[in-house]
Design a protein around this motif. Structure first.
Motif, short mmCIF file in Angstrom:
data_model
loop_
_atom_site.label_atom_id
_atom_site.label_comp_id
_atom_site.label_asym_id
_atom_site.label_seq_id
_atom_site.Cartn_x
_atom_site.Cartn_y
_atom_site.Cartn_z
N LEU A 1 0.85 -1.18 0.00
CA LEU A 1 0.00 0.00 0.00
C LEU A 1 0.89 1.23 0.00
CD1 LEU A 1 -3.18 0.74 0.58
CD2 LEU A 1 -2.29 1.37 2.82
N LEU B 1 -3.17 1.43 8.81
CA LEU B 1 -1.82 0.90 9.01
C LEU B 1 -1.89 -0.46 9.69
CD1 LEU B 1 -0.06 4.19 10.18
CD2 LEU B 1 -0.32 3.26 7.87
N TYR C 1 -1.25 -6.08 5.23
CA TYR C 1 -0.30 -5.66 4.20
C TYR C 1 1.11 -6.12 4.54
CZ TYR C 1 -4.18 -2.51 3.10
OH TYR C 1 -5.41 -2.01 2.80
N ILE D 1 3.60 -1.10 3.91
CA ILE D 1 2.85 0.14 3.78
C ILE D 1 3.87 1.26 3.66
CG2 ILE D 1 1.16 1.69 4.85
CD1 ILE D 1 0.25 -0.78 6.53
N LYS E 1 -3.44 0.46 -3.54
CA LYS E 1 -3.10 -0.90 -3.09
C LYS E 1 -2.79 -1.77 -4.30
CE LYS E 1 -5.44 -5.01 -1.22
NZ LYS E 1 -6.74 -5.52 -0.71
#
Length: 265
Positions: free
Chosen positions: A38, A56, A61, A64, A250
């Motif tokens: 991301l 976050l 993910y 990030i 993303k």
């Protein structure tokens, strides 16, 4: 006048040479690994930490990449749990404030005035190189400034490539440049582009709620993800800006199986 309308869009989707650096999903074996990244420009005046913290999420993910986050200390004071689930690397210089949040081990960090370069590693992923950046706006200065900054970032990556030329690599951030800009063409000569799915404004990232003018916006896409040595599964612009003037982007990739060099740990 029709060519003047159509030509920019044709150029924006045309292969500028970067596709040769991408893998195809069909080229990977069944033991390939899903990698989700991301990129998000938080906006320095965005103090909606509860909303930002929801984004976050290092359980969702693998990486990030954040820009424009000079108030990292305030964010972590409001949400210290982020340090429990994420490894964090951060350099703060207001608009040039850059950060990486990842559940994986950060084995290399190289901050610079043009972008922060990292290498993350895990037994599942192997190693992945990441570079996050915020390119200066070209509204009040020559575009050559942007070109020089992007050239510096690409040079910065060469050190990683010299060590491992097949390492999966991502460059992502706020380029302050649309897909029709010279900077974008320069990047697409060296890396493949993770073009978001959707039509027109569904793929735009600016302005979001933090700087929207009435009902107008988003109007342009200036946040981008570029990649090489991996296969793109999908890319999209999220529909919540979490208080920023930018929407997050993303992308999901497939990574080839890698053998870990234990000496690099």
């Amino acid at each position: 006048s029709l060519p003047a309308i159509i030509l920019p869009y044709v150029m924006a989707v045309a292969d500028m040479g970067g596709e040769k650096h991408a893998l195809k999903v069909t080229e990977l074996t069944n033991d390939s690994t899903l990698f989700t990244v991301l990129t998000y420009s938080k906006m320095s005046g965005n103090h909606q930490y509860d909303r930002v913290a929801k984004l976050l999420d290092c359980t969702k993910y693998d990486a990030i990449l954040m820009q424009e986050i000079p108030d990292m200390d305030e964010l972590l004071q409001a949400h210290p749990e982020l340090t429990e689930t994420c490894n964090i690397s951060y350099v703060g210089i207001r608009y040039k404030s850059l950060a990486l949040f990842t559940p994986h081990k950060i084995v290399f960090e190289q901050p610079s005035k043009d972008g922060n370069l990292f290498v993350i590693q895990s037994d599942v992923l192997g190693q992945v190189a990441l570079l996050t950046n915020r390119v200066d706006k070209s509204l009040n200065q020559p575009v050559r400034i942007q070109i020089q900054q992007v050239s510096n970032m690409l040079d910065q990556l060469k050190g990683v490539v010299e060590v491992n030329e097949v390492m999966p690599t991502i460059v992502a951030g706020d380029f302050n440049s649309t897909p029709f800009n010279t900077v974008h063409f320069l990047m697409r000569q060296e890396m493949a582009y993770a073009k978001p799915n959707g039509f027109m404004n569904q793929t735009f990232t600016f302005p979001a709620e933090g700087r929207r003018i009435g009902f107008l916006g988003p109007l342009i896409r200036i946040d981008h993800i570029f990649y090489r040595n991996m296969a793109l599964e999908t890319a999209e612009v999220l529909d919540d800006s979490y208080g920023s003037d930018h929407y997050p982007v993303k992308a999901e990739f497939r990574l080839p199986r890698q053998e870990i060099n234990k000496d690099s740990e």
